[in-house]
Design an enzyme around this catalytic site. Structure first.
Site, mmCIF file in Angstrom:
data_model
loop_
_atom_site.group_PDB
_atom_site.id
_atom_site.type_symbol
_atom_site.label_atom_id
_atom_site.label_comp_id
_atom_site.label_asym_id
_atom_site.label_seq_id
_atom_site.Cartn_x
_atom_site.Cartn_y
_atom_site.Cartn_z
ATOM 1 C CD GLU A 442 -3.076 -0.824 0.100
ATOM 2 O OE1 GLU A 442 -3.178 0.312 -0.398
ATOM 3 O OE2 GLU A 442 -3.788 -1.780 -0.256
ATOM 4 N N GLY A 443 1.994 1.199 -0.664
ATOM 5 C CA GLY A 443 2.918 2.332 -0.705
ATOM 6 C C GLY A 443 3.951 2.195 0.387
#
Length: 592
Positions: A442-443
Site C-alpha cells: 500500500e505504498g
C-alpha cells in the site's frame, strides 16, 4: 503463543472516555439513529468473541500450512473456509458498508477497532475481508447504480470477495507506466488484457466469486497517471438475475512464496481479454482508487498496531511466568529459584515501550478514523473541509508510523522471549515476519514519508500542517496546570516540529534533494509528536479518574514513561533532518 484477547477495555477508554464518540455521532444526523455507545460496545464485544474464538486459533496452523496453488486454483489452509463463512455470516465483512446494499453502516472509528481485532487474531485471514471492503468503497463511491446493485450486496455479505489489481512486474509505485489495456466493446463493456502481480486475494477458495478492480489504460489514454482507468472484472460472469455464469477470461498464474502472511494468497493474475466494466469515467481510475486508499492505508497502519498488540499480549504473559535470575534489589519471589523476568529493568523497558506504542497507536488510529467519519457524515462544509485536510495530512503518518512502531513492538516481544522468541512454536517470530510486509505494501513507508513532506506539507504551503499544529497548540494553551507534566513536553515537541517544518519549506525552495533527504526522519518526528498529543489527551482523562481502579493508574504510568523515555527520540531525528542532504551525495554510484 498465548491466546488472543481483544483489548476491549482500552478500546472503550479511547472511544468513550477520551474522544466521547457518541457525542459526535449525536451531532451527525446520518449516524444519530445508527449507532450509540451501547450498540457500539455490543458490536465490539461480539467481534472480540469471534476473533479470539474462531480466527485466532488458525493463526499458527495457517502460517505452517500456507496457501497452495494447483493448475490455477488456490487452496487456503485448513479451517479458513469454515472460519470465513462464520465471519461473513456475522456481517463483519460489511461492517462499514452502505446499508442501502446490505452493509452494517458503522462509522470507521468502530470498524477500525474490528480491523485491529481480526488482524491481531490472524493477519492473513484479515486481509481477505480488508481487500473486499476496500473494493466495495471504490464501487460504492464511483460505480454506476447498476454495478452497485449487482455486486455490492453479495460483497458486503462476504458471499463474493474483492481484490485490487494495481501492481505490474515493471510498475509498482509508478502506476503511470502500467501496460494493462482495456479495449472498448460495442455493448459498453471492455476487454481487459495484461498481467498484475502481488494481488492479495486474487484467487482462493473462500467465496464463490471474486470481483477484481483492475487498473488499465484505454487505447486513446493520455500518458502517465492521467491515463489510468479502473474496471470491475468478475472471476465469474453475473447474469441479469444475479446468478453466476461462465468463468471470465482471467486466471491465477501462480502464488508468491513469502516471508510472512503465508495464509494470504498473493497472486499473479493474468487477464486475457477478460470482460469488465468501467468504474467512474475514462481516465479517472486514480481518483477512484484513492477513495479506497485513504481507508486502506489507515487499515494497513492498524495491521502494524494489531501485530504489536498480539506480540505484547504474549510477551507480558511470558514475562510474568518465566523465572531467570534475581531482581537487582534482591529476591522478590522467595518461594522460587529465581524471579520472574518482569522484575528486570531491561525487560520492563521493552514491555513499557510496547505498551506505550500500542496504546498511543490505538488512540491515533482512532483519531484518524474519526476524521474519516466527519468527512463522510458531516453536513457542515467547513467542518468537513477541515477534516478532509487532516485526513490528507495524517494518512501517510498513520500508514508508515503505525507500521514502523508495529515492527519495533513485535521485535521487542520476540526479544522478551529470548531464544524462545526465535522458535516457531511460540509464535513471536511469525508476528515479526507478518508485520514486515505492512511497511512495504500500500505504498512503502519511504513513499509515505515523501507524500507527507512533499505533497501534504510543502505542496499545501504548510496549510494542512497548520490545522493539526493549531489543534495541539490550542490544547496545550488551554490545559490546566495539573497537566503540565504532559503539556510542557508536548508544547516543546510541537514547537520543534513547527520549526523543522518551516526550515524544510525554506530549504526546499533552493534544493529539491532536501525533501527526500529529510522525509523519513520528518515523518518519525511527526509521528512521535502526534502520539505525544494522544498520550496527553489520555493522561488528562486518566488523571480525572485517578484512584478509581488500576486501569487508570496503568494509563498514567505508561503516559509518564512515553514522555520520559520515548518522546525524546525526536531530538536525534531532528538533528538528522538539520544535517541536510549533502552527506547523501558524497559518493558516486560506483563508490557504494
Amino acid at each position: 503463543m498465548s491466546d488472543y484477547k481483544a483489548p476491549l477495555r482500552d478500546m472503550r477508554f479511547v472511544l468513550n472516555e477520551v474522544f466521547d464518540v457518541s457525542k459526535l455521532w449525536a451531532q451527525l444526523p446520518s449516524l444519530a439513529d445508527v449507532v450509540d455507545e451501547d450498540s457500539a460496545n455490543a458490536i465490539l464485544e461480539e467481534a472480540g468473541k469471534i476473533t479470539a474464538g474462531i480466527v485466532a486459533p488458525l493463526n499458527r496452523s495457517g502460517d505452517e500450512e500456507g496457501c497452495t496453488w494447483n493448475n490455477g486454483a488456490v487452496k487456503t489452509p485448513a479451517g479458513f473456509p469454515e472460519a470465513y463463512k462464520t465471519y461473513a455470516e456475522g456481517g463483519w465483512v460489511g461492517i462499514g458498508g452502505d446499508p442501502l446494499f446490505g452493509g452494517m453502516g458503522m462509522p470507521k472509528v468502530i470498524s477500525a477497532q474490528v480491523e485491529e481485532m481480526v488482524n491481531s487474531a490472524n493477519l492473513s485471514f484479515g486481509l481477505y475481508s480488508m481487500l473486499t471492503a476496500g473494493a466495495c468503497l471504490s464501487i460504492n463511491a464511483h460505480a454506476n447504480e447498476e454495478l452497485k446493485e449487482k455486486y455490492l450486496p453479495n460483497m458486503y455479505a462476504g458471499v463474493w470477495t474483492g481484490s485490487m489489481c494495481l501492481t505490474e512486474p515493471h510498475a509498482g509505485t509508478d502506476l503511470g507506466t502500467i501496460r494493462t489495456k482495456a479495449a472498448p466493446q460495442a455493448d459498453g463493456s471492455y476487454k481487459i488484457s495484461g498481467t498484475k502481480i502481488f494481488i492479495t486475494g486474487g484467487e482462493h477458495d473462500l467465496s464463490e466469486n471474486i470481483i477484481h478492480l483492475v487498473l488499465a489504460k484505454l487505447p486513446d489514454a493520455p500518458a502517465g497517471p492521467k491515463g489510468i482507468s479502473l474496471f470491475l472484472v468478475p472471476k465469474f460472469m453475473v447474469n441479469a438475475e444475479g446468478l453466476l455464469g461462465e468463468h471470465n477470461a482471467l486466471s491465477c498464474g501462480s502464488i508468491e512464496h513469502k516471508m510472512g502472511i503465508k495464509a494470504s494468497s498473493t497472486c499473479v493474475m493474468n487477464f486475457d481479454g477478460a470482460t469488465g466494466w468501467i468504474i467512474d469515467a475514462p481516465n479517472r481510475g486514480l481518483a477512484a482508487m484513492f477513495t479506497m486508499m485513504n481507508y486502506e492505508r489507515l487499515g494497513v497502519g492498524i495491521q502494524g498496531l494489531a501485530t504489536g498488540e498480539r506480540s505484547y499480549q504474549s510477551a507480558i504473559n511470558y514475562a510474568r511466568e518465566r523465572v531467570q535470575s534475581r531482581a537487582p534489589t534482591g529476591p522478590l519471589a522467595k518461594d522460587k529459584i529465581a524471579d520472574p523476568i518482569i522484575v528486570h529493568p531491561d525487560v520492563r523497558r521493552m514491555l513499557l515501550t510496547m505498551k506505550a506504542l500500542n496504546e498511543g497507536g490505538r488512540a491515533f488510529s482512532s483519531y484518524v478514523a474519526l476524521q474519516l467519519d466527519i468527512v463522510k457524515f458531516s453536513e457542515e462544509p467547513t467542518v468537513r473541509k477541515r477534516a478532509e485536510g487532516l485526513v490528507a495530512l495524517l494518512t501517510p503518518v498513520a500508514k508508515a508510523f503505525l507500521t514502523d512502531m508495529g515492527l519495533e513492538t513485535t521485535l521487542h516481544g520476540q526479544q522478551v522471549f529470548g531464544g524462545h522468541g526465535f522458535i516457531r512454536e511460540w509464535g513471536q517470530e511469525q508476528l515479526v515476519r507478518d508485520c514486515r510486509i505492512t511497511q512495504i505494501y500500500e505504498g512503502t513507508n519511504g513513499i509515505q514519508a515523501l507524500d507527507l513532506i512533499g505533497r501534504k506539507v510543502i505542496g499545501s504551503g504548510g496549510t494542512l500542517y497548520k490545522h493539526f499544529a493549531d489543534e495541539i497548540k490550542a490544547f496545550t494553551d488551554s490545559a490546566d496546570l495539573s497537566l503540565a507534566e504532559f503539556t510542557h513536553p508536548l508544547k516543546d515537541a510541537i514547537n520543534n516540529l513547527e520549526q523543522m517544518t518551516a526550515d524544510l519549506l525554506n530549504r526546499a525552495k533552493t534544493n529539491p534533494n532536501e525533501i527526500g533527504a529529510a522525509s523519513v526522519e520528518y515523518l518519525q518526528v511527526f509521528g512521535y509528536t502526534a502520539y505525544a498529543y494522544m498520550w496527553a489527551l489520555m493522561g488528562r482523562t486518566a488523571l480525572g479518574k485517578e484512584g478509581q481502579d488500576d486501569f487508570y493508574a496503568s494509563k498514567l504510568g505508561t503516559a509518564r514513561f512515553y514522555f520520559a523515555r520515548i518522546l525524546p527520540r525526536i531530538h536525534s531525528l531532528t538533528a538528522s533532518v538539520k544535517a541536510g542532504s549533502e552527506s547523501l551525495y558524497l559518493l558516486d554510484a560506483t563508490q557504494f
